[in-house]
Design a protein around this motif. Sequence first.
Motif, PDB file in Angstrom:
ATOM      1  N   GLU A  47       0.822  -1.213   0.000  1.00  0.00           N
ATOM      2  CA  GLU A  47       0.000   0.000   0.000  1.00  0.00           C
ATOM      3  C   GLU A  47       0.857   1.265   0.000  1.00  0.00           C
ATOM      4  OE1 GLU A  47      -3.288   0.033  -0.553  1.00  0.00           O
ATOM      5  OE2 GLU A  47      -3.058  -2.148  -0.729  1.00  0.00           O
ATOM      6  N   TYR A  48       1.955   1.248   0.736  1.00  0.00           N
ATOM      7  CA  TYR A  48       2.835   2.416   0.781  1.00  0.00           C
ATOM      8  C   TYR A  48       3.417   2.720  -0.602  1.00  0.00           C
ATOM      9  CZ  TYR A  48       2.959   3.003   5.900  1.00  0.00           C
ATOM     10  OH  TYR A  48       2.649   3.264   7.208  1.00  0.00           O
ATOM     11  N   LYS A  49       3.663   1.682  -1.410  1.00  0.00           N
ATOM     12  CA  LYS A  49       4.211   1.890  -2.753  1.00  0.00           C
ATOM     13  C   LYS A  49       3.232   2.634  -3.664  1.00  0.00           C
ATOM     14  CE  LYS A  49       7.185  -2.148  -2.630  1.00  0.00           C
ATOM     15  NZ  LYS A  49       7.393  -3.520  -3.092  1.00  0.00           N
ATOM     16  N   LYS A  50       1.952   2.595  -3.356  1.00  0.00           N
ATOM     17  CA  LYS A  50       0.927   3.241  -4.185  1.00  0.00           C
ATOM     18  C   LYS A  50       0.723   4.718  -3.854  1.00  0.00           C
ATOM     19  CE  LYS A  50      -1.720  -1.051  -4.331  1.00  0.00           C
ATOM     20  NZ  LYS A  50      -3.001  -1.664  -3.919  1.00  0.00           N
ATOM     21  N   VAL A  51       1.341   5.177  -2.787  1.00  0.00           N
ATOM     22  CA  VAL A  51       1.107   6.540  -2.303  1.00  0.00           C
ATOM     23  C   VAL A  51       1.721   7.565  -3.254  1.00  0.00           C
ATOM     24  CG1 VAL A  51       1.604   8.173  -0.436  1.00  0.00           C
ATOM     25  CG2 VAL A  51       0.994   5.810   0.104  1.00  0.00           C
ATOM     26  N   GLU A  52       0.925   8.591  -3.567  1.00  0.00           N
ATOM     27  CA  GLU A  52       1.413   9.733  -4.333  1.00  0.00           C
ATOM     28  C   GLU A  52       1.382  10.940  -3.401  1.00  0.00           C
ATOM     29  OE1 GLU A  52      -0.510  10.281  -8.086  1.00  0.00           O
ATOM     30  OE2 GLU A  52      -0.586   8.132  -8.452  1.00  0.00           O
ATOM     31  N   PHE A  53       2.483  11.630  -3.316  1.00  0.00           N
ATOM     32  CA  PHE A  53       2.604  12.741  -2.377  1.00  0.00           C
ATOM     33  C   PHE A  53       2.192  14.052  -3.025  1.00  0.00           C
ATOM     34  CE2 PHE A  53       5.899   9.593  -1.367  1.00  0.00           C
ATOM     35  CZ  PHE A  53       5.434   9.209  -0.119  1.00  0.00           C
ATOM     36  N   LYS A  54       1.355  14.811  -2.310  1.00  0.00           N
ATOM     37  CA  LYS A  54       0.918  16.115  -2.807  1.00  0.00           C
ATOM     38  C   LYS A  54       1.753  17.242  -2.220  1.00  0.00           C
ATOM     39  CE  LYS A  54      -3.731  14.540  -3.685  1.00  0.00           C
ATOM     40  NZ  LYS A  54      -5.144  14.665  -3.399  1.00  0.00           N
ATOM     41  N   THR A  55       2.391  16.968  -1.079  1.00  0.00           N
ATOM     42  CA  THR A  55       3.228  17.982  -0.438  1.00  0.00           C
ATOM     43  C   THR A  55       4.497  17.338   0.089  1.00  0.00           C
ATOM     44  OG1 THR A  55       2.307  17.673   1.790  1.00  0.00           O
ATOM     45  CG2 THR A  55       1.157  19.245   0.346  1.00  0.00           C
ATOM     46  N   GLU A  56       5.481  18.170   0.333  1.00  0.00           N
ATOM     47  CA  GLU A  56       6.731  17.684   0.913  1.00  0.00           C
ATOM     48  C   GLU A  56       6.502  17.186   2.345  1.00  0.00           C
ATOM     49  OE1 GLU A  56      10.562  16.454   0.922  1.00  0.00           O
ATOM     50  OE2 GLU A  56       9.462  17.222  -0.788  1.00  0.00           O
ATOM     51  N   GLU A  57       5.614  17.860   3.082  1.00  0.00           N
ATOM     52  CA  GLU A  57       5.288  17.442   4.451  1.00  0.00           C
ATOM     53  C   GLU A  57       4.681  16.036   4.454  1.00  0.00           C
ATOM     54  OE1 GLU A  57       5.180  17.175   8.402  1.00  0.00           O
ATOM     55  OE2 GLU A  57       6.191  18.741   7.281  1.00  0.00           O
ATOM     56  N   ALA A  58       3.826  15.757   3.491  1.00  0.00           N
ATOM     57  CA  ALA A  58       3.225  14.421   3.382  1.00  0.00           C
ATOM     58  C   ALA A  58       4.305  13.371   3.132  1.00  0.00           C
ATOM     59  CB  ALA A  58       2.188  14.391   2.268  1.00  0.00           C
ATOM     60  N   LYS A  59       5.256  13.699   2.307  1.00  0.00           N
ATOM     61  CA  LYS A  59       6.350  12.770   2.015  1.00  0.00           C
ATOM     62  C   LYS A  59       7.185  12.516   3.269  1.00  0.00           C
ATOM     63  CE  LYS A  59       9.966  12.038  -1.401  1.00  0.00           C
ATOM     64  NZ  LYS A  59      10.631  12.605  -2.590  1.00  0.00           N
ATOM     65  N   LYS A  60       7.480  13.577   4.030  1.00  0.00           N
ATOM     66  CA  LYS A  60       8.248  13.422   5.270  1.00  0.00           C
ATOM     67  C   LYS A  60       7.498  12.540   6.270  1.00  0.00           C
ATOM     68  CE  LYS A  60      10.645  17.842   4.994  1.00  0.00           C
ATOM     69  NZ  LYS A  60      10.747  19.173   5.588  1.00  0.00           N
ATOM     70  N   ARG A  61       6.203  12.766   6.397  1.00  0.00           N
ATOM     71  CA  ARG A  61       5.406  11.974   7.341  1.00  0.00           C
ATOM     72  C   ARG A  61       5.365  10.506   6.925  1.00  0.00           C
ATOM     73  NH1 ARG A  61      -0.081  13.633  10.403  1.00  0.00           N
ATOM     74  NH2 ARG A  61      -0.107  11.804  11.728  1.00  0.00           N
ATOM     75  N   TYR A  62       5.262  10.275   5.637  1.00  0.00           N
ATOM     76  CA  TYR A  62       5.271   8.917   5.113  1.00  0.00           C
ATOM     77  C   TYR A  62       6.542   8.183   5.537  1.00  0.00           C
ATOM     78  CZ  TYR A  62       6.270   5.329   1.614  1.00  0.00           C
ATOM     79  OH  TYR A  62       6.625   4.171   0.984  1.00  0.00           O
ATOM     80  N   PHE A  63       7.684   8.818   5.336  1.00  0.00           N
ATOM     81  CA  PHE A  63       8.952   8.166   5.675  1.00  0.00           C
ATOM     82  C   PHE A  63       9.095   7.996   7.183  1.00  0.00           C
ATOM     83  CE2 PHE A  63      10.119   9.480   1.341  1.00  0.00           C
ATOM     84  CZ  PHE A  63      10.507   8.233   0.877  1.00  0.00           C
ATOM     85  N   ARG A  64       8.593   8.933   7.942  1.00  0.00           N
ATOM     86  CA  ARG A  64       8.640   8.808   9.406  1.00  0.00           C
ATOM     87  C   ARG A  64       7.766   7.630   9.866  1.00  0.00           C
ATOM     88  NH1 ARG A  64       7.029  13.841  10.841  1.00  0.00           N
ATOM     89  NH2 ARG A  64       4.876  13.186  11.019  1.00  0.00           N
ATOM     90  N   ASP A  65       6.583   7.489   9.291  1.00  0.00           N
ATOM     91  CA  ASP A  65       5.662   6.414   9.671  1.00  0.00           C
ATOM     92  C   ASP A  65       6.150   5.040   9.217  1.00  0.00           C
ATOM     93  OD1 ASP A  65       3.997   8.250  10.826  1.00  0.00           O
ATOM     94  OD2 ASP A  65       2.457   8.135   9.260  1.00  0.00           O
ATOM     95  N   SER A  66       6.841   5.000   8.102  1.00  0.00           N
ATOM     96  CA  SER A  66       7.220   3.697   7.543  1.00  0.00           C
ATOM     97  C   SER A  66       8.527   3.149   8.106  1.00  0.00           C
ATOM     98  CB  SER A  66       7.322   3.787   6.018  1.00  0.00           C
ATOM     99  OG  SER A  66       8.347   4.675   5.628  1.00  0.00           O
ATOM    100  N   MET A  67       9.180   3.892   8.971  1.00  0.00           N
ATOM    101  CA  MET A  67      10.435   3.427   9.557  1.00  0.00           C
ATOM    102  C   MET A  67      10.179   2.595  10.761  1.00  0.00           C
ATOM    103  SD  MET A  67      12.752   4.261   7.681  1.00  0.00           S
ATOM    104  CE  MET A  67      12.789   5.151   6.181  1.00  0.00           C
TER     105      MET A  67
END
Length: 67
Positions: A47-67
């Motif tokens: 599911e994480y591979k399907k994510v498209e980021f609309k903002t840089e903050e969203a991308k940062k949160r994604y990486f923080r959550d997936s670690m």
Amino acid sequence: MVNGYMEQLVKEITTLHKVLTKYLASSTVHSIMGQVLDATNDKLGEEYKKVEFKTEEAKKRYFRDSM
């Protein structure tokens, strides 16, 4: 800050573990929980591979959550 979906997932897995330990041998619980965690990690990864980021903050949160 933790996402609600992750809190709920951890709560449900914890509940499953508590119930299983009441009724099954520890080796069986260990085996089942290993399978549950492997399946959860695999599905989250898909599911994480399907994510498209609309903002840089969203991308940062994604990486923080997936670690």
